[in-house]
Write a protein that holds these residues in place. Structure first.
Motif, short mmCIF file in Angstrom:
data_model
loop_
_atom_site.label_atom_id
_atom_site.label_comp_id
_atom_site.label_asym_id
_atom_site.label_seq_id
_atom_site.Cartn_x
_atom_site.Cartn_y
_atom_site.Cartn_z
N VAL A 118 1.00 -1.12 -0.06
CA VAL A 118 -0.04 -0.05 0.05
C VAL A 118 0.79 1.26 0.24
O VAL A 118 1.77 1.45 1.11
CB VAL A 118 -0.98 0.04 1.40
CG1 VAL A 118 -1.98 1.22 1.19
CG2 VAL A 118 -1.80 -1.24 1.30
N THR A 119 0.64 2.01 -1.16
CA THR A 119 1.39 3.37 -1.10
C THR A 119 0.44 4.44 -0.95
O THR A 119 -0.58 4.41 -0.97
CB THR A 119 1.99 3.38 -2.22
OG1 THR A 119 1.30 3.73 -3.37
CG2 THR A 119 2.89 2.21 -2.76
N SER A 120 1.19 5.54 -0.80
CA SER A 120 0.16 6.98 -0.79
C SER A 120 -0.36 7.10 -2.07
O SER A 120 -1.73 7.82 -2.11
CB SER A 120 1.08 8.26 -0.73
OG SER A 120 1.97 8.32 -1.71
N GLY A 121 -0.23 6.66 -3.05
CA GLY A 121 -0.84 6.80 -4.42
C GLY A 121 -1.63 5.41 -4.72
O GLY A 121 -2.25 5.49 -5.75
N GLY A 122 -1.85 4.70 -3.56
CA GLY A 122 -2.73 3.26 -4.10
C GLY A 122 -1.86 2.24 -3.78
O GLY A 122 -1.32 2.12 -2.70
N LEU A 123 -1.93 1.10 -4.70
CA LEU A 123 -1.25 0.00 -4.53
C LEU A 123 0.12 -0.12 -5.38
O LEU A 123 -0.04 0.55 -6.66
CB LEU A 123 -2.13 -1.35 -5.09
CG LEU A 123 -3.48 -1.39 -3.99
CD1 LEU A 123 -4.11 -2.47 -4.53
CD2 LEU A 123 -2.96 -1.67 -2.46
N ALA A 124 1.00 -0.97 -5.27
CA ALA A 124 2.30 -1.15 -5.79
C ALA A 124 2.70 -2.81 -5.83
O ALA A 124 2.60 -3.40 -4.80
CB ALA A 124 3.40 -0.62 -5.42
N TYR A 125 3.02 -3.14 -6.90
CA TYR A 125 3.45 -4.62 -7.29
C TYR A 125 4.81 -4.34 -7.08
O TYR A 125 5.73 -3.95 -7.84
CB TYR A 125 3.07 -5.15 -8.62
CG TYR A 125 3.70 -6.49 -8.97
CD1 TYR A 125 3.77 -7.59 -8.00
CD2 TYR A 125 4.69 -6.38 -10.09
CE1 TYR A 125 4.37 -8.63 -8.52
CE2 TYR A 125 5.39 -7.64 -10.47
CZ TYR A 125 5.13 -8.57 -9.56
OH TYR A 125 6.02 -9.82 -9.87
N GLN A 126 5.42 -5.31 -5.82
CA GLN A 126 6.91 -5.42 -5.57
C GLN A 126 7.53 -6.47 -6.02
O GLN A 126 6.91 -7.58 -5.78
CB GLN A 126 7.02 -5.05 -4.15
CG GLN A 126 6.33 -3.89 -3.60
CD GLN A 126 7.00 -2.69 -4.09
OE1 GLN A 126 8.01 -2.51 -4.60
NE2 GLN A 126 6.31 -1.52 -3.43
N ARG A 127 8.72 -6.84 -6.64
CA ARG A 127 9.44 -7.93 -7.09
C ARG A 127 10.79 -8.05 -6.63
O ARG A 127 11.46 -7.09 -6.82
CB ARG A 127 9.11 -8.44 -8.50
CG ARG A 127 9.78 -9.77 -8.72
CD ARG A 127 9.27 -10.01 -10.31
NE ARG A 127 10.05 -11.29 -10.65
CZ ARG A 127 10.97 -11.23 -11.28
NH1 ARG A 127 11.78 -10.25 -11.32
NH2 ARG A 127 11.67 -12.51 -11.50
N SER A 128 11.24 -9.07 -6.01
CA SER A 128 12.86 -9.31 -5.74
C SER A 128 13.09 -10.56 -6.29
O SER A 128 12.51 -11.65 -6.14
CB SER A 128 12.99 -9.21 -4.38
OG SER A 128 14.53 -9.44 -3.99
N ALA A 129 14.14 -10.47 -7.11
CA ALA A 129 14.80 -11.77 -7.70
C ALA A 129 15.92 -12.49 -6.64
O ALA A 129 16.33 -13.35 -7.08
CB ALA A 129 14.92 -11.68 -9.03
N ASP A 130 16.01 -11.53 -5.58
CA ASP A 130 17.32 -12.00 -5.06
C ASP A 130 17.09 -11.98 -3.58
O ASP A 130 17.82 -11.63 -2.84
CB ASP A 130 18.61 -11.09 -5.19
CG ASP A 130 18.19 -9.54 -5.06
OD1 ASP A 130 17.05 -9.49 -4.47
OD2 ASP A 130 18.93 -8.65 -5.65
N GLY A 131 15.94 -12.65 -3.22
CA GLY A 131 15.60 -12.95 -1.87
C GLY A 131 15.41 -11.53 -0.94
O GLY A 131 15.26 -11.64 0.34
N GLY A 132 15.05 -10.36 -1.48
CA GLY A 132 14.95 -9.26 -0.64
C GLY A 132 15.88 -8.20 -0.86
O GLY A 132 15.79 -6.93 -0.13
#
Length: 377
Positions: free
Chosen positions: A106-120
Motif C-alpha cells: 500500500v502506497t500513498s498513491g494506491g497499490l504497488a506490485y513489488q518483486r525481488s529476484a534475490d531474496g529481498g
C-alpha cells in the motif's frame, strides 16, 4: 490451501493460505533477509499469537514491526524476516518462490506490485492503479515463477458491488489490466488461470489467454446462474495446482443438513473428473466452502468447519483424525508435505452477553495432523 483473509485468492507456486483453500472467515483477528532467520535460533522462541496468513504448500507470513514480514515456506519449521519496500496489502499479498519474492504493498498513491529476484536484497516496483482506493489485494505466481496475477479487491467486490481489478503479465512486468468475471480465488495451473468465486462461491472460470477471455466450467455438469443462486448450490474452494497444468478443485456440496466435500481433478484445468469425497458433520451453510490443503503427492487434508476434526484423503482412502493439542475451531490450514503443517484457530469466550473475546492461535504439526503444539518463530 486454506485461507481466512478478507481477500480470497490462490497461487500456484506458493499462495502464501490458503491457501490459499476454501475459506471460513474467523472472528478477530529492502535489505536481504536478516539474522532473525529462525534456522539460526532454537525452537520455542517468540510464540506467534497474531493472525498469520496461510497459503498452500506450507507457506505462511506475518506482518511484524515496520514493513518487515516473517516468512515460512516449510509449515513453520523455519522463519525468516524480510523487509518489504512498503506495508503489505490486506489479503494474500506476499508470495515466495525460491529466491523470488512478490508482494502487493500500500502506497500513498494506491497499490504497488513489488518483486525481488534475490531474496529481498533489491526490488522493482510497478504501480497498480485502481478506479477506487483500496488496501486489499492478492498476488499469484505461476509454478515456474515466470507469470504473475495481481487482483485488487475494490469495496463491495466480494458482494454485489464492483468487480475486482486484475493485472496479468510476466513476473518482472509489464502488467496488463484485464477483466475478471467474479471476485474470488485465483491460481495458475501451468499457463491456465483458474478462478473460483462469485455468488455463494458457485462459479469456476478458466482462461488460457492471460485473462483476455474467460470460460465458465461446470465440473459436476451444472453451471450456476448469474443471479438468484439457490442456497444449496455447490461451492468451489481454492484451486490447488499440481504438477504441470494439473489442478484439483474442492467442491462443497450442501445436501439439506449434511455436507459433502468432493475433490475434482483436472490434467489441464479444463476437463474435470470427480475424485474422493468426504462427508462432514452437519451443514456448514450456503456459500461456505470447506478448508482443504494438499499434504504431499496425492494427499489432501480436509478440516471440518467449526471444529478441530481433520480428514486425510490419500488416493481413494479417507482417514478421520481427532487431533490432540488444538484449542478452538480451525480457521485456516496448510501443509508442506505429508508430515508438517500449520493451522490457525479461533476460540471464543464470553462473560455475559456483552463481554465476548476471540483468541487467535497458530499451531504446528510434524506428524500429519495427529498432534499439534503452539507455533513459534
Amino acid at each position: 490451501m486454506s485461507v481466512k483473509a478478507p481477500v480470497k485468492t490462490g497461487s500456484a507456486a506458493a499462495i502464501l493460505a490458503i491457501t490459499l483453500a476454501a475459506a471460513a472467515v474467523g472472528c478477530g483477528r529492502g535489505p536481504a533477509p536478516s539474522a532473525h532467520d529462525a534456522s539460526a535460533r532454537g525452537a520455542g522462541h517468540d510464540v506467534l499469537t497474531a493472525s498469520v496468513v496461510l497459503d498452500s504448500g506450507g507457506h505462511a507470513w506475518q506482518l511484524t514491526a515496520g514493513n518487515a514480514v516473517l516468512v515460512s515456506t516449510d509449515a513453520g519449521r523455519q522463519w525468516r524476516s524480510v523487509q518489504l519496500p512498503g506495508r503489505p496489502a490486506i489479503g494474500h499479498s506476499v508470495v515466495v518462490s525460491g529466491s523470488t519474492i512478490a508482494a502487493v504493498t500500500v502506497t500513498s498513491g494506491g497499490l504497488a506490485y513489488q518483486r525481488s529476484a534475490d531474496g529481498g536484497a533489491t526490488w522493482s516496483t510497478i504501480a497498480v492503479r485502481t478506479q477506487t482506493p483500496t488496501d486489499q489485494a492478492s498476488v499469484a505466481l505461476s509454478g515456474d515463477g515466470q507469470r504473475v496475477a495481481v487482483m485488487a479487491e475494490l469495496p463491495g467486490s466480494a458482494g454485489a458491488g464492483d468487480l475486482p481489478e486484475l493485472l496479468i503479465g510476466p513476473a518482472g512486468g509489464p502488467l496488463t489490466p484485464v477483466s475478471a468475471p467474479v471476485s474470488g480465488y485465483i491460481a495458475w495451473a501451468g499457463s491456465q488461470l483458474v478462478l473460483t468465486g462469485g455468488p455463494l462461491q458457485s462459479r469456476l472460470y478458466t482462461s488460457g489467454n492471460q485473462g483476455v477471455s474467460w470460460t465458465q466450467r461446470a465440473v459436476d455438469g451444472t453451471l450456476a446462474p448469474r443471479f438468484n443462486v439457490p442456497p444449496d448450490i455447490a461451492g468451489f474452494g481454492v484451486p490447488l495446482p499440481g504438477p504441470g497444468a494439473s489442478v484439483t478443485v474442492p467442491v462443497t456440496e450442501h445436501r439439506g443438513g449434511s455436507t459433502i466435500v468432493r475433490l475434482y481433478r483436472s490434467p489441464d484445468a479444463i476437463r474435470y473428473t470427480p475424485g474422493t469425497s468426504v462427508a462432514l458433520a452437519g451443514d456448514i451453510g450456503a456459500g461456505v466452502t470447506a478448508l482443504v490443503s494438499p499434504a504431499g503427492t496425492g494427499r489432501y487434508v480436509i478440516a471440518t468447519p467449526g471444529s478441530t476434526r481433520l480428514h486425510l484423503v490419500s488416493g481413494h482412502s479417507v482417514t478421520t483424525i481427532n487431533p490432540a493439542g488444538l484449542a478452538g475451531a480451525i480457521d485456516s490450514l496448510t501443509f508442506s508435505d505429508a508430515s508438517n503443517g500449520l493451522a490457525e484457530t479461533t476460540g471464543n469466550s464470553c462473560a455475559g452477553k456483552a463481554n465476548c473475546r476471540s483468541t487467535v492461535q497458530l499451531y504446528r504439526t510434524s506428524d500429519g495432523g495427529r498432534s499439534w503444539e503452539r507455533a513459534a518463530a
